[in-house]
Design a protein around this motif. Structure first.
Motif, PDB file in Angstrom:
ATOM      1  N   ALA A   7       0.847  -1.209   0.000  1.00 18.98           N
ATOM      2  CA  ALA A   7       0.000   0.000   0.000  1.00 18.98           C
ATOM      3  C   ALA A   7       0.877   1.252   0.000  1.00 18.98           C
ATOM      4  CB  ALA A   7      -0.920  -0.002   1.215  1.00 18.98           C
ATOM      5  N   ILE A 126      -6.777   1.155  -0.372  1.00 18.67           N
ATOM      6  CA  ILE A 126      -5.427   0.957   0.187  1.00 18.67           C
ATOM      7  C   ILE A 126      -5.167   1.820   1.415  1.00 18.67           C
ATOM      8  CG2 ILE A 126      -4.413   0.229  -2.014  1.00 18.67           C
ATOM      9  CD1 ILE A 126      -3.173   3.039  -2.262  1.00 18.67           C
ATOM     10  N   ASP A 154     -10.379  -1.617  -6.153  1.00 22.13           N
ATOM     11  CA  ASP A 154      -8.980  -1.616  -5.710  1.00 22.13           C
ATOM     12  C   ASP A 154      -8.644  -2.720  -4.699  1.00 22.13           C
ATOM     13  OD1 ASP A 154      -6.535   0.978  -4.843  1.00 22.13           O
ATOM     14  OD2 ASP A 154      -6.485  -0.630  -6.314  1.00 22.13           O
ATOM     15  N   VAL A 155      -9.389  -2.838  -3.625  1.00 17.63           N
ATOM     16  CA  VAL A 155      -9.142  -3.844  -2.568  1.00 17.63           C
ATOM     17  C   VAL A 155     -10.505  -4.206  -1.962  1.00 17.63           C
ATOM     18  CG1 VAL A 155      -7.911  -4.300  -0.393  1.00 17.63           C
ATOM     19  CG2 VAL A 155      -6.988  -2.611  -1.987  1.00 17.63           C
ATOM     20  N   ALA A 161      -4.329  -3.920   2.539  1.00 19.30           N
ATOM     21  CA  ALA A 161      -3.853  -4.002   1.147  1.00 19.30           C
ATOM     22  C   ALA A 161      -2.439  -4.567   1.026  1.00 19.30           C
ATOM     23  CB  ALA A 161      -3.913  -2.628   0.489  1.00 19.30           C
ATOM     24  N   THR A 178      -8.237  -3.776  -9.461  1.00 15.01           N
ATOM     25  CA  THR A 178      -7.190  -3.050  -8.737  1.00 15.01           C
ATOM     26  C   THR A 178      -6.387  -2.207  -9.727  1.00 15.01           C
ATOM     27  OG1 THR A 178      -5.580  -3.288  -6.934  1.00 15.01           O
ATOM     28  CG2 THR A 178      -5.361  -4.820  -8.792  1.00 15.01           C
ATOM     29  N   LYS A 183      -1.944  -5.529  -5.546  1.00 17.57           N
ATOM     30  CA  LYS A 183      -1.505  -5.187  -4.184  1.00 17.57           C
ATOM     31  C   LYS A 183      -1.126  -6.499  -3.496  1.00 17.57           C
ATOM     32  CE  LYS A 183      -3.053  -1.091  -5.323  1.00 17.57           C
ATOM     33  NZ  LYS A 183      -3.610  -1.394  -6.664  1.00 17.57           N
TER      34      LYS A 183
END
Ligand SMILES: NC(=O)C1=CN([C@@H]2O[C@H](COP(=O)(O)OP(=O)(O)OC[C@H]3O[C@@H](n4cnc5c(N)ncnc54)[C@H](O)[C@@H]3O)[C@@H](O)[C@H]2O)[C@H](O)CC1
Ligand SMILES: [K+]
Length: 221
Positions: A7, A126, A154-155, A161, A178, A183
């Motif tokens: 992250a 993140i 993204d997560v 993350a 993501t 990540k």
């Protein structure tokens, strides 16, 4: 497979892209939103009745942009904002202002998550650094219990993350879109079980190493 990043590394690349190269954060958000919609609209997901869950950090800002763009494509979307908007980041506040400027309504609660055909998880990305609150943890649990396909931005929210550990409670995603690089948290520990299919999308953020290679190639042309 491109090297997975922490992250912190991702935040450094984000900052470099914005502060040194000069790409505004809102432009990155718009690109993140379009990249997520590419996956949502690719045919795997039923977009008949979409719920976007947005937090107050920039991950939430991505979610608000996704909701706006889907609505402007004629998709039926509910936009659920979780948390006190006065605590939203500047970019997310701007995304909310833009959405409302287009006449888009937001809501603060959902009776039954099973009413939707797909849920977009833009609660945390993140930046999640501490266990989620019990209130948000309960909502995450209700989303998981609804057994509706979830696309995480993204997560998966609630997942760290970098370590892939659960911070209190975490979304179990059908797919995770993501940005820039995988990540590390998506590829280890609980991340392995919760990220679902991982789509890595280029939104114009690169590591210094990749940038150096690109500049080298350009100078040789
Ligand atoms: N920065 C960029 O250039 C881009 C970021 N993108 C998206 O932004 C997120 C990262 O956003 P950030 O604001 O750092 O935080 P998050 O939205 O991930 O969420 C954390 C947010 O919430 C606060 N917070 C942390 N822990 C908790 C908690 N347990 N409970 C409540 N609130 C918490 C924290 O202070 C943050 O404000 C990234 O994942 C991308 O989705 C753009 O997409 C691309 C450019
Ligand atoms: K998320």
């Amino acid at each position: 497979m491109v090297e997975a990043v922490t992250a912190q590394e991702m935040q450094r690349f984000d900052r470099y892209t914005m502060e040194e190269i000069g790409v505004p954060a809102l432009v990155l958000m718009e690109r993140a939103a379009m990249a997520t919609i590419e996956v949502l609209a690719a045919g795997t997901f039923d977009l008949a009745n979409v719920l976007v869950i947005a937090g107050l950090g920039n991950n939430g800002g991505d979610g608000v942009a996704i909701a706006r763009m889907l609505i402007q494509k004629g998709v039926n979307v509910d936009l659920l904002i979780l948390g006190d908007e006065n605590r939203a980041t500047a970019n997310t506040a701007t995304q909310l202002k833009i959405a409302r400027g287009y006449g888009i309504h937001t809501q603060n609660r959902v009776r039954d998550f099973r009413n939707y055909t797909v849920i977009v998880d833009a609660l945390f990305g993140i930046g999640l650094s501490k266990p989620v609150s019990s209130k948000l943890g309960d909502i995450i649990k209700r989303v998981n219990a609804a057994n509706i396909p979830v696309v995480s931005v993204d997560v998966p929210s609630g997942l760290h993350a970098t370590t892939g550990e659960i911070l209190g409670s975490a979304i179990r995603a059908t797919a995770t879109v993501t940005f820039a690089y995988p990540k590390q948290g998506l590829l280890q520990n609980e991340g392995l079980k919760r990220a679902g299919n991982i789509y890595v999308k280029d939104i114009g953020i690169y590591s210094p190493e990749e940038l150096a290679e690109f500049k080298q190639e350009e100078s040789e042309n």
